[in-house]
Motif scaffolding. Structure first.
Motif, mmCIF file in Angstrom:
data_model
loop_
_atom_site.group_PDB
_atom_site.id
_atom_site.type_symbol
_atom_site.label_atom_id
_atom_site.label_comp_id
_atom_site.label_asym_id
_atom_site.label_seq_id
_atom_site.Cartn_x
_atom_site.Cartn_y
_atom_site.Cartn_z
ATOM 1 N N THR A 39 -81.072 -48.685 33.712
ATOM 2 C CA THR A 39 -81.558 -50.067 33.117
ATOM 3 C C THR A 39 -81.576 -51.159 33.695
ATOM 4 O OG1 THR A 39 -80.409 -48.963 31.095
ATOM 5 C CG2 THR A 39 -80.796 -51.024 30.823
ATOM 6 N N LYS A 40 -80.717 -51.498 34.966
ATOM 7 C CA LYS A 40 -80.763 -52.311 35.413
ATOM 8 C C LYS A 40 -81.489 -52.191 36.866
ATOM 9 C CE LYS A 40 -76.093 -53.912 33.738
ATOM 10 N NZ LYS A 40 -74.624 -53.910 34.162
ATOM 11 N N ASP A 41 -81.262 -51.210 37.443
ATOM 12 C CA ASP A 41 -81.896 -50.850 38.634
ATOM 13 C C ASP A 41 -82.786 -49.648 38.702
ATOM 14 O OD1 ASP A 41 -82.521 -50.578 41.398
ATOM 15 O OD2 ASP A 41 -80.546 -49.920 41.863
ATOM 16 N N PRO A 42 -83.894 -49.890 37.923
ATOM 17 C CA PRO A 42 -85.071 -48.768 37.689
ATOM 18 C C PRO A 42 -85.427 -48.076 38.859
ATOM 19 C CG PRO A 42 -86.070 -50.702 37.111
ATOM 20 C CD PRO A 42 -84.642 -51.026 37.528
ATOM 21 N N TYR A 43 -85.524 -48.549 39.991
ATOM 22 C CA TYR A 43 -86.113 -48.122 41.342
ATOM 23 C C TYR A 43 -84.953 -47.647 42.226
ATOM 24 C CZ TYR A 43 -90.366 -50.195 39.490
ATOM 25 O OH TYR A 43 -91.500 -50.451 39.177
ATOM 26 N N GLN A 44 -83.762 -47.469 41.643
ATOM 27 C CA GLN A 44 -82.419 -46.851 42.329
ATOM 28 C C GLN A 44 -82.616 -47.511 43.806
ATOM 29 O OE1 GLN A 44 -84.675 -42.840 41.060
ATOM 30 N NE2 GLN A 44 -82.345 -42.280 40.861
ATOM 31 N N ILE A 45 -82.497 -48.808 43.869
ATOM 32 C CA ILE A 45 -82.325 -49.341 45.082
ATOM 33 C C ILE A 45 -80.940 -49.572 45.427
ATOM 34 C CG2 ILE A 45 -82.888 -51.756 46.276
ATOM 35 C CD1 ILE A 45 -85.379 -51.609 44.407
ATOM 36 N N HIS A 46 -79.817 -50.071 44.411
ATOM 37 C CA HIS A 46 -78.530 -50.622 45.006
ATOM 38 C C HIS A 46 -77.678 -49.462 44.258
ATOM 39 C CE1 HIS A 46 -80.333 -54.386 45.948
ATOM 40 N NE2 HIS A 46 -80.732 -54.397 44.715
ATOM 41 N N ASN A 47 -77.102 -48.794 45.406
ATOM 42 C CA ASN A 47 -75.999 -47.972 45.180
ATOM 43 C C ASN A 47 -74.813 -48.495 44.462
ATOM 44 O OD1 ASN A 47 -74.444 -45.821 44.945
ATOM 45 N ND2 ASN A 47 -74.225 -45.057 46.979
ATOM 46 N N ALA A 48 -74.451 -48.298 43.618
ATOM 47 C CA ALA A 48 -73.414 -48.883 42.812
ATOM 48 C C ALA A 48 -72.012 -48.212 42.747
ATOM 49 C CB ALA A 48 -73.657 -49.428 41.459
ATOM 50 N N TYR A 49 -71.967 -47.011 43.473
ATOM 51 C CA TYR A 49 -70.734 -46.203 43.372
ATOM 52 C C TYR A 49 -69.556 -46.940 43.742
ATOM 53 C CZ TYR A 49 -67.616 -42.499 44.292
ATOM 54 O OH TYR A 49 -66.422 -41.683 44.396
ATOM 55 N N ALA A 50 -69.430 -47.634 44.932
ATOM 56 C CA ALA A 50 -68.241 -48.158 45.567
ATOM 57 C C ALA A 50 -67.809 -49.311 44.739
ATOM 58 C CB ALA A 50 -68.507 -48.471 47.038
ATOM 59 N N LYS A 51 -68.653 -50.080 44.183
ATOM 60 C CA LYS A 51 -68.236 -51.243 43.431
ATOM 61 C C LYS A 51 -67.795 -50.929 42.219
ATOM 62 C CE LYS A 51 -71.335 -54.909 43.548
ATOM 63 N NZ LYS A 51 -72.296 -55.642 43.183
ATOM 64 N N THR A 52 -68.573 -49.602 41.407
ATOM 65 C CA THR A 52 -68.115 -49.218 40.128
ATOM 66 C C THR A 52 -66.503 -48.660 40.461
ATOM 67 O OG1 THR A 52 -70.277 -48.927 39.461
ATOM 68 C CG2 THR A 52 -68.703 -47.977 38.166
ATOM 69 N N LEU A 53 -66.515 -48.104 41.309
ATOM 70 C CA LEU A 53 -65.114 -47.080 41.851
ATOM 71 C C LEU A 53 -63.795 -48.198 41.426
ATOM 72 C CD1 LEU A 53 -64.104 -44.198 42.216
ATOM 73 C CD2 LEU A 53 -64.303 -44.863 44.456
ATOM 74 N N VAL A 54 -64.269 -49.371 42.081
ATOM 75 C CA VAL A 54 -63.351 -50.569 42.142
ATOM 76 C C VAL A 54 -63.226 -51.297 40.580
ATOM 77 C CG1 VAL A 54 -62.373 -52.655 43.103
ATOM 78 C CG2 VAL A 54 -63.504 -50.851 44.383
ATOM 79 N N LYS A 55 -64.085 -51.535 40.090
ATOM 80 C CA LYS A 55 -64.304 -52.248 38.746
ATOM 81 C C LYS A 55 -64.217 -51.446 37.674
ATOM 82 C CE LYS A 55 -66.521 -56.365 41.028
ATOM 83 N NZ LYS A 55 -67.714 -57.517 40.928
ATOM 84 N N LYS A 56 -64.803 -50.380 37.609
ATOM 85 C CA LYS A 56 -65.210 -49.520 36.181
ATOM 86 C C LYS A 56 -64.885 -48.182 36.648
ATOM 87 C CE LYS A 56 -68.470 -52.395 33.944
ATOM 88 N NZ LYS A 56 -69.974 -52.236 33.627
ATOM 89 N N PRO A 57 -63.520 -47.750 37.210
ATOM 90 C CA PRO A 57 -63.341 -46.488 37.680
ATOM 91 C C PRO A 57 -63.334 -45.464 36.518
ATOM 92 C CG PRO A 57 -61.269 -47.623 37.445
ATOM 93 C CD PRO A 57 -62.340 -48.549 37.378
ATOM 94 N N TYR A 58 -63.261 -45.820 35.242
ATOM 95 C CA TYR A 58 -63.375 -45.099 34.077
ATOM 96 C C TYR A 58 -64.590 -44.314 33.997
ATOM 97 C CZ TYR A 58 -65.338 -49.321 32.311
ATOM 98 O OH TYR A 58 -65.804 -50.540 31.782
ATOM 99 N N LEU A 59 -65.664 -45.189 34.203
ATOM 100 C CA LEU A 59 -67.039 -44.682 34.149
ATOM 101 C C LEU A 59 -67.221 -43.366 35.378
ATOM 102 C CD1 LEU A 59 -69.952 -44.871 33.175
ATOM 103 C CD2 LEU A 59 -70.523 -46.648 34.725
ATOM 104 N N ILE A 60 -66.880 -43.818 36.390
ATOM 105 C CA ILE A 60 -67.020 -42.656 37.420
ATOM 106 C C ILE A 60 -66.350 -41.315 36.882
ATOM 107 C CG2 ILE A 60 -66.300 -42.014 39.710
ATOM 108 C CD1 ILE A 60 -68.546 -44.099 39.772
ATOM 109 N N ASP A 61 -64.881 -41.640 36.266
ATOM 110 C CA ASP A 61 -64.351 -40.425 35.814
ATOM 111 C C ASP A 61 -65.179 -39.701 34.808
ATOM 112 O OD1 ASP A 61 -62.114 -41.403 37.390
ATOM 113 O OD2 ASP A 61 -61.051 -42.357 35.761
#
Length: 584
Positions: free
Chosen positions: A473-495
């Motif tokens: 929705t925010k990154d339709p061209y899959q340019i910015h891998n948000a895994y590392a940032k999300t693991l810190v800020k929203k680990p519940y989503l990765i879970d």
């Protein structure tokens, strides 16, 4: 009520793989309720015909359909286009087998183009034609007919028809003439080889299709399936002393002059300056200006090669109308997988889980289908078999990995029978760029896509231990891998996403159709509150309730042991969750 109390935290969750492997009790899924007018839309008591146009490596993301005016006139404007339609394995052979069997590649175990892990020899050795869509249609009285490319490995010594086509018309393209535009080779019903040097492949398929359609139309009582599969816009493929050589697709001579100014869309992910993909892609050098120019010419060649297919579609539909069969026929236009051209610095090809390679065209027109409509309901090739069976008024086997697509205008896409919020994309066969020397053995991954309720996520786990996460929705061209940032800020989503992938990676049947039922097998108090109304977790939105955080945090992670270029269930496992700093 604590969510993790719903299931024993770790020991029970380690059984997720067993549940997903089909050890749950499967419920039979008959044809969903089509409403009182379903049989009337194609004549009460009759069964509809099906014509399937199946191209090879046609893109959705580069808008090739916009260059096909006749497909637009006869199918797009007269039917419905599904914009969120995907292949679940971005390679021709696994994708086509999933289309006809209704199963993910990890269930068919067709994971490559050729032996020992794919191709026609593996297809027949595993007897996949014992239990697939053509067989079910034949048992219901359908005449099944096929002209063009089936899968790789149909050779001059292995050209026999699979079950479902043995008693009707089977005319496959045969190696080494499958991908040659002016030197196609056919075999009819396992008969003599027909090599047509100098004849344009798509035009030959067009003539053969019209002749066959004329024969089928004379029989007004038996319904039919007719599959027409030219190889455009696939590259030409040549074999020379053990080498495989790719050259751009060749248009018919009458189309060689077209689209002189067309070029690959310069979207934000085309040959980017910077990128944070997984390591084997991240280290690719930027494409040179010459390589960009080559891709533009290849793009034009692909569009030109599709023009004969465009004419083929018009010719078949007009002949169908001449025979008075158009109103009783579903016409489907799709392809086996997508194609990238310069995406993320990758030269031409497929095989990744990125949108360019897996989001593909799917158009349908026919009785009860809305005209001139786009539908963003989530669907894949694994949904195809159930969809055709439903439209034919036939029951759906309970082992299929996906339900029907809501293709009829009267369908409520939110009905439980159509729910397909999520699916897996999987791959084991490595990567190469067509007509380049580059090879990678690290293109082995499992990924999950989640749509709906405001969510649009892509999450992947690679054999190298790397991860990717994109919010499309925010990154339709899959340019910015948000895994590392999300693991810190929203680990519940990765879970949640990892737990979902852990189910889908080995799912079968009902567990593929409703993976949340594995993670939440019972109805639970809404929001985890005692005394509240019972609610079944049916979506990521439901699962993101904070009361489930501890439960999902307790679940193990999915990982590969190493990079194996074939499917080996023992190489895919769950491991204890690592602390965030180790994941980083």
């Amino acid at each position: 009520m604590k969510a993790f109390a719903l299931l024993a935290p770790l020991a029970a969750i380690l059984s997720i793989s067993k549940l997903a492997l089909g050890q749950l009790q499967h419920d039979s899924i008959d044809a969903p309720d089509q409403g009182p007018g379903f049989h009337d839309v194609h004549g009460r008591g009759s069964k509809p015909n099906f014509i399937v146009f199946l191209t090879d490596d046609q893109d959705q993301r580069y808008n090739s359909l916009d260059y096909m005016p006749l497909v637009n006139k006869y199918i797009r404007k007269e039917g419905t286009e599904f914009t969120n339609y995907y292949t679940t394995s971005a390679m021709c052979c696994p994708s086509r087998v999933s289309l006809w069997t209704g199963q993910f590649a990890h269930n068919t175990n067709i994971t490559d183009e050729s032996a020992p892990h794919g191709g026609y020899s593996k297809f027949t050795e595993q007897k996949l034609d014992d239990n697939w869509l053509p067989g079910w249609l034949e048992a219901a009285g359908y005449s099944n007919n096929y002209i063009g490319k089936f899968i790789n490995g149909v050779t001059q010594s292995r050209k026999y028809a699979p079950k479902g086509f043995k008693n009707t018309h089977w005319e496959p393209l045969v190696s080494p003439g499958i991908y040659t535009f002016y030197d196609p080779i056919f075999a009819t019903n396992d008969g003599p080889i027909e090599r047509l040097t100098g004849k344009y492949q798509t035009d030959v398929i067009s003539d053969k299709s019209i002749k066959l359609l004329d024969d089928l139309a004379t029989n007004k009582t038996d319904p039919f399936l007719l599959v027409i599969s030219p190889t455009a816009p696939h590259d030409e493929v040549w074999f020379d002393k053990g080498r495989t050589i790719f050259t751009p697709p060749v248009p018919a001579k009458r189309h060689e002059h077209l689209f002189k100014d067309a070029r690959v869309p310069r979207s934000p992910n085309f040959n980017p300056d910077d990128q944070d993909k997984v390591s084997w892609i991240q280290t690719l050098p930027k494409l040179t200006q010459d390589e960009e120019a080559q891709l533009d010419e290849k793009f034009r060649s692909r569009l030109r090669s599709l023009q004969a297919t465009d004419e083929l579609v018009e010719r078949v539909i007009q002949r169908l109308e001449d025979h008075g069969q158009l109103d009783n026929t579903y016409i489907i236009y799709t392809t086996d997988n997508g194609y990238h051209l310069g995406t993320h610095r990758m030269y031409a090809g497929k095989q990744t889980a990125y949108e360019e390679d897996v989001n593909i065209p799917f158009l349908i027109r026919g009785p009860g289908v809305a005209k001139g409509r786009q539908n963003d309901a989530v669907a894949t090739h694994t949904h195809f078999a159930a969809t055709v069976l439903r439209l034919a008024g036939l029951p759906t086997p309970d082992h299929l990995d996906a339900p029907s697509i809501p293709v009829l205008a009267q369908d409520d896409r939110n009905a439980a029978s159509f729910q397909s919020e999520t699916f897996a994309v999987e791959f084991w066969a490595g990567a190469f760029m067509e007509n380049k020397t580059f090879r990678s053995t690290q293109n082995v991954y499992k990924s999950v896509r989640v749509f709906g309720n405001g969510n649009n996520f892509f999450y992947s786990v690679w054999c190298t231990g790397e991860h990717e996460l994109y919010d499309l929705t925010k990154d339709p061209y899959q340019i910015h891998n948000a895994y590392a940032k999300t693991l810190v800020k929203k680990p519940y989503l990765i879970d949640r996403l990892d737990a979902l992938l852990n189910v889908l990676r080995t799912c079968k049947g009902q567990t593929c159709r409703d993976p949340w039922s594995v993670l939440h097998p019972i109805e639970e108090p809404n929001g985890g509150n005692k005394g509240g109304p019972l609610k079944k977790v049916r979506s990521l939105k439901d699962a993101l309730n904070k009361s489930y955080d501890d439960y999902y945090a307790s679940l193990p992670r999915f990982a590969f042991k190493d990079c194996r270029n074939y499917y080996d269930a023992s190489n895919e496992l769950t491991v204890p969750k690592s602390p965030p700093q180790e994941d980083l």
